[in-house]
Design a protein around this motif. Structure first.
Motif: not given
Length: 160
Positions: A27-36, A38-39, A150-151, A156-160
């Protein structure tokens, strides 16, 4: 990057106490790192495209649809046969007016052609079977790249 299925398996087979620690770290890892990358690419696209004009948005959609249709024709046996039977040439797709010429695919067609709808470029160890809830009767089964959710979906979910 370790694939989703491998990470999930490691997590599922971990003791409960370890899972709690993993959840906190994850949960502490930023999504941009977790999902790579393409994310990050889809996130940038969303941020940029919100300011596009209607014409820019339309052109982007037409271009992406055309490239998807061409890919489907070149790499997915079912669509190659379907397009040929219908006399549809994806290389001549140029506008939204052309959508009516694309052969229609519905749930029944997908249910009966699942293996033929798989791309010849799909690596068997990089895809996973997905299912719908089946609330309308029969559960739909289809394949997706193991990290596609995830990619492509999470930005899209996070942009909402």
């Amino acid at each position: 990057m370790i694939g989703f299925n491998k990470m999930k398996s490691l997590y599922d087979h971990s003791p409960g106490l370890l899972k709690g620690g993993i959840d906190s770290i994850w949960g502490a890892i930023p999504d941009s790192v977790k999902y790579g990358s393409r994310y990050r690419q889809y996130t940038r696209l969303l941020k940029q495209s919100q300011w596009w004009s209607r014409a820019q948005m339309d052109q982007y959609q037409i271009d992406k649809l055309k490239s998807t249709l061409i890919y489907s024709y070149e790499h997915i046996p079912f669509y190659r046969a379907s397009f040929t039977r219908a006399g549809f040439d994806p290389y001549h797709f140029h506008s939204f007016d052309d959508i009516g010429r694309v052969p229609f695919t519905d749930k029944t067609v997908i249910l009966h052609n699942a293996q033929n709808i798989l791309s010849d470029q799909a690596s068997q160890n990089k895809i996973r079977l997905q299912t719908t809830g089946g609330t309308t009767g029969e559960q739909l089964r289809f394949y997706m790249g193991e990290n596609a959710y995830f990619e492509r979906e999470i930005p899209f979910v996070n942009a909402i």
